[in-house]
Write a protein that holds these residues in place. Structure first.
Motif, PDB file in Angstrom:
ATOM      1  N   GLN A   1       9.753   0.110  -4.485  1.00  0.00           N
ATOM      2  CA  GLN A   1      10.853   0.338  -5.026  1.00  0.00           C
ATOM      3  C   GLN A   1      10.714   0.034  -6.611  1.00  0.00           C
ATOM      4  OE1 GLN A   1      14.454  -1.168  -2.847  1.00  0.00           O
ATOM      5  NE2 GLN A   1      13.588  -0.283  -1.011  1.00  0.00           N
ATOM      6  N   ASN A   2      10.774  -1.248  -6.831  1.00  0.00           N
ATOM      7  CA  ASN A   2      10.722  -1.737  -8.783  1.00  0.00           C
ATOM      8  C   ASN A   2      10.362  -0.346  -9.167  1.00  0.00           C
ATOM      9  OD1 ASN A   2      13.341  -3.526  -8.159  1.00  0.00           O
ATOM     10  ND2 ASN A   2      11.490  -5.024  -7.923  1.00  0.00           N
ATOM     11  N   ILE A   3       8.503  -0.817  -9.017  1.00  0.00           N
ATOM     12  CA  ILE A   3       7.259   0.248  -9.564  1.00  0.00           C
ATOM     13  C   ILE A   3       7.316   1.738  -9.165  1.00  0.00           C
ATOM     14  CG2 ILE A   3       4.930   0.631  -8.720  1.00  0.00           C
ATOM     15  CD1 ILE A   3       4.622  -1.573  -8.108  1.00  0.00           C
ATOM     16  N   VAL A   4       8.557   2.391  -8.408  1.00  0.00           N
ATOM     17  CA  VAL A   4       8.542   3.417  -8.463  1.00  0.00           C
ATOM     18  C   VAL A   4       9.836   4.099  -9.324  1.00  0.00           C
ATOM     19  CG1 VAL A   4       9.591   5.097  -6.683  1.00  0.00           C
ATOM     20  CG2 VAL A   4       8.059   4.344  -5.672  1.00  0.00           C
ATOM     21  N   GLY A   5      10.840   2.841  -9.645  1.00  0.00           N
ATOM     22  CA  GLY A   5      11.597   2.686 -10.658  1.00  0.00           C
ATOM     23  C   GLY A   5      10.619   2.355 -12.275  1.00  0.00           C
ATOM     24  N   LEU A   6       9.562   2.434 -12.368  1.00  0.00           N
ATOM     25  CA  LEU A   6       9.514   2.514 -14.054  1.00  0.00           C
ATOM     26  C   LEU A   6       9.447   4.099 -14.417  1.00  0.00           C
ATOM     27  CD1 LEU A   6       5.248   0.620 -12.815  1.00  0.00           C
ATOM     28  CD2 LEU A   6       8.216   0.138 -14.550  1.00  0.00           C
ATOM     29  N   GLY A   7       9.534   5.194 -14.027  1.00  0.00           N
ATOM     30  CA  GLY A   7       9.379   6.691 -14.409  1.00  0.00           C
ATOM     31  C   GLY A   7       8.683   7.240 -13.373  1.00  0.00           C
ATOM     32  N   SER A   8       9.255   8.928 -13.483  1.00  0.00           N
ATOM     33  CA  SER A   8       8.699  10.417 -12.767  1.00  0.00           C
ATOM     34  C   SER A   8       7.532   9.769 -12.353  1.00  0.00           C
ATOM     35  CB  SER A   8       9.423  11.222 -13.403  1.00  0.00           C
ATOM     36  OG  SER A   8       8.638  11.026 -15.246  1.00  0.00           O
ATOM     37  N   PHE A   9       5.932   9.088 -12.882  1.00  0.00           N
ATOM     38  CA  PHE A   9       4.626   9.329 -13.714  1.00  0.00           C
ATOM     39  C   PHE A   9       4.756   8.460 -11.800  1.00  0.00           C
ATOM     40  CE2 PHE A   9       6.667   6.203 -16.236  1.00  0.00           C
ATOM     41  CZ  PHE A   9       5.792   4.749 -16.298  1.00  0.00           C
ATOM     42  N   ALA A  10       5.629   7.612 -12.047  1.00  0.00           N
ATOM     43  CA  ALA A  10       5.513   6.323 -11.252  1.00  0.00           C
ATOM     44  C   ALA A  10       5.389   6.566  -9.304  1.00  0.00           C
ATOM     45  CB  ALA A  10       5.777   5.250 -11.346  1.00  0.00           C
ATOM     46  N   ALA A  11       6.439   8.035  -9.203  1.00  0.00           N
ATOM     47  CA  ALA A  11       6.427   8.410  -8.201  1.00  0.00           C
ATOM     48  C   ALA A  11       6.009   7.572  -6.801  1.00  0.00           C
ATOM     49  CB  ALA A  11       7.224   9.959  -8.303  1.00  0.00           C
ATOM     50  N   ASN A  12       4.553   8.167  -7.114  1.00  0.00           N
ATOM     51  CA  ASN A  12       3.505   7.715  -5.284  1.00  0.00           C
ATOM     52  C   ASN A  12       2.730   6.622  -6.172  1.00  0.00           C
ATOM     53  OD1 ASN A  12       3.990   9.939  -4.695  1.00  0.00           O
ATOM     54  ND2 ASN A  12       2.522  11.267  -6.446  1.00  0.00           N
ATOM     55  N   TRP A  13       3.472   5.852  -7.204  1.00  0.00           N
ATOM     56  CA  TRP A  13       2.300   4.336  -6.822  1.00  0.00           C
ATOM     57  C   TRP A  13       3.049   3.063  -6.223  1.00  0.00           C
ATOM     58  CZ3 TRP A  13       1.684   2.907 -13.176  1.00  0.00           C
ATOM     59  CH2 TRP A  13       1.285   3.809 -13.570  1.00  0.00           C
ATOM     60  N   SER A  14       2.799   1.727  -5.843  1.00  0.00           N
ATOM     61  CA  SER A  14       2.838   1.286  -4.818  1.00  0.00           C
ATOM     62  C   SER A  14       1.744  -0.032  -5.122  1.00  0.00           C
ATOM     63  CB  SER A  14       2.601   1.873  -3.252  1.00  0.00           C
ATOM     64  OG  SER A  14       1.478   1.381  -3.570  1.00  0.00           O
ATOM     65  N   TYR A  15       2.718  -1.436  -4.512  1.00  0.00           N
ATOM     66  CA  TYR A  15       1.439  -2.121  -4.802  1.00  0.00           C
ATOM     67  C   TYR A  15       0.401  -2.625  -3.500  1.00  0.00           C
ATOM     68  CZ  TYR A  15       0.799  -7.007  -2.977  1.00  0.00           C
ATOM     69  OH  TYR A  15       0.570  -8.011  -2.661  1.00  0.00           O
ATOM     70  N   SER A  16      -0.409  -3.044  -4.132  1.00  0.00           N
ATOM     71  CA  SER A  16      -1.176  -2.728  -3.105  1.00  0.00           C
ATOM     72  C   SER A  16      -1.982  -4.143  -2.953  1.00  0.00           C
ATOM     73  CB  SER A  16      -2.704  -2.055  -4.315  1.00  0.00           C
ATOM     74  OG  SER A  16      -3.229  -2.500  -5.033  1.00  0.00           O
ATOM     75  N   GLY A  17      -2.013  -4.916  -3.674  1.00  0.00           N
ATOM     76  CA  GLY A  17      -2.594  -6.852  -3.222  1.00  0.00           C
ATOM     77  C   GLY A  17      -2.710  -7.345  -4.518  1.00  0.00           C
ATOM     78  N   PHE A  18      -3.340  -8.599  -4.352  1.00  0.00           N
ATOM     79  CA  PHE A  18      -3.369  -9.274  -5.505  1.00  0.00           C
ATOM     80  C   PHE A  18      -4.516 -10.335  -4.814  1.00  0.00           C
ATOM     81  CE2 PHE A  18      -0.985 -12.155  -2.540  1.00  0.00           C
ATOM     82  CZ  PHE A  18      -1.623 -13.533  -2.287  1.00  0.00           C
TER      83      PHE A  18
END
Length: 464
Positions: free
Chosen positions: A336-353
């Motif tokens: 939710q936080n990552i998507v909130g970075l902006g419209s460009f991040a609408a499909n972005w997500s955490y993948s791991g570490f």
């Protein structure tokens, strides 16, 4: 000549003794082998058909590696059996064929596919290549007041199948309800998102209290509880191992736990305390969630050493119950936080570490947290921590970002950075070779759990 007569007399005595022995043998076994086989087969078949509403069966295929499953079976005179089980969410009654026949002894054989064959499926998720090592052929070992004991032909010493009259009044409706209730118990033993992940077996006997780390493996339905004992100032660790089969109102362990003169086997679920309880001769054994482990191992001392230098935890590795529901909720928050970075991040997500655990000369280590853009590229935010190990816990003190991505993603990734930066440290435990619902690797796997928020635990593997 006299000696010759004496020898013939001795031969006669031996011959008469041999005939006498043969007569004794025939007295001991008045029936022929074929008749005895038929009697044993008939005994088992008559027992199976004697219960119009069938049996409740608890099957442990190999109690030195796995837990077991509950079945409800109704045997019919036409050679068919109606069956349901708690093996998985498919609890619908299925009808198949069975036989009672003679192999090495009288055997119950399920000859066509039904729920029982799931236990021998080698493609079961999380146990690819082995499954639960079950069978469809069971040796008849006896009848105790209507309770039938069978043995797994593949695992005679560790596999058992016990059939008890079901007590149902309507097999068709009640058996499915009970199978589904039994399956639900399998979820009750797992932590909820808000639960601590530290499952403890606590035994209270008089004024003595013994706390075990329960060490439950949800894939194998298996536990290996360990307890620290002190005798004349000498500390020792004792470990037990047993499989778990769930029933509609609790669970059964096999082999039974024998400890301090008592034997614990049947546990009843108490919803108010979210615990399983067994009371024997006034002593009480409980399986419950606690805020900390019963005792700490020194596994963490290996972190940063060869074999424990680069750790990875990625969603692409598959799901494991060793990653807690609480940590999965944390991932939802990150997304939710990552998507909130902006419209460009609408499909972005955490993948791991990835955690590079070998400290530099100042004791600093790096953790890189991946954010996937949904189009084939993963961006890594890099962060530095000062690493120390004290009192069998790992402490990672946050230093700051080490690259531009780290700065950019910082606010979005605060929940997971706080997890690593737990003020009371991280509990660490090695978990054997890596296993998930997708993959099994020989790599050593481990878990990290926040002492600040013990509902947060993450699972992954070491590259080297």
């Amino acid at each position: 000549m006299k000696n010759i007569y004496k020898k013939y007399w001795l031969i006669g005595v031996v011959f008469m003794s041999f005939l006498s022995c043969n007569n004794d043998t025939e007295t001991l076994f008045p029936d022929s082998p074929a008749e005895r086989i038929q009697q044993s087969n008939s005994e088992l078949l008559n027992l199976l058909l004697a219960e119009p509403n069938g049996y409740k069966g608890v099957y442990f295929p190999k109690n030195d590696e796995f837990g077991g499953f509950t079945f409800f079976m109704k045997f019919n005179a036409d050679g068919t059996v109606e069956m349901t089980s708690d093996f998985d969410s498919d609890t619908a009654i299925q009808t198949s064929s069975y036989e009672v026949r003679y192999g090495t002894t009288t055997e119950l054989v399920f000859t066509t596919r039904n729920h029982i064959q799931k236990v021998s499926n080698p493609n079961y998720p999380g146990l690819i290549g082995t499954g639960f090592k079950g069978t469809s052929v069971f040796q008849y070992f006896g009848n105790d007041n209507g309770i039938i004991t069978l043995k797994d032909v593949r695992n005679v010493d560790s596999g058992s199948f016990v059939l008890t009259p079901s007590g149902l009044t309507n097999f068709t409706t009640e058996s499915v309800i009970k199978a589904e209730a039994s399956l639900a118990q399998r979820q009750n033993i797992l932590p909820k998102a808000s639960n601590s992940v530290f499952q403890v077996l606590k035994i209270e006997k008089g004024d003595q209290v013994f706390n075990f780390n329960f060490n439950y493996d949800a894939f194998r339905l298996y536990a290996s509880p360990r307890v620290t004992l002190v005798d004349n100032d000498v500390i020792s660790v004792e470990e037990f191992k047993f499989g778990i089969a769930f029933t509609e109102d609790g669970l059964i362990i096999s082999p039974a736990l024998e400890f301090d003169g008592e034997v614990y086997e049947n546990f009843t679920y108490d919803a108010d305390s979210s615990s399983y309880i067994s009371t024997v001769n006034g002593s009480v054994a409980k399986i419950l969630f606690d805020q900390a482990p019963a005792f700490l191992t020194d596994d963490v001392e290996a972190v940063g050493q060869p074999g424990h230098q680069v750790f990875g935890s990625y969603l692409s590795f598959g799901d494991s119950p060793l990653t807690s529901p609480g940590f999965n909720e944390l991932i939802d928050t990150l997304n939710q936080n990552i998507v909130g970075l902006g419209s460009f991040a609408a499909n972005w997500s955490y993948s791991g570490f990835e955690y590079y655990a070998q400290p530099d000369v100042d004791g600093n280590v790096n953790i890189y947290i991946g954010v996937f853009d949904g189009a084939g590229t993963t961006y890594y935010g890099g962060y530095s921590f000062n690493q120390t190990i004290e009192n069998n816990k790992l402490y990672l003190q946050f230093n700051g970002s080490i690259n531009g991505n780290g700065d950019f993603f910082f606010n979005a990734l605060i929940p997971i950075l706080q997890f690593f930066n737990s003020s009371n440290g991280l509990y660490f435990a090695d978990q054997g070779s890596f296993s998930s619902d997708l993959y099994s690797y020989s790599n050593l796997s481990s878990t990290f759990t926040s002492a600040d928020q013990p509902n947060l635990r993450v699972y992954g593997l070491w590259y080297n």
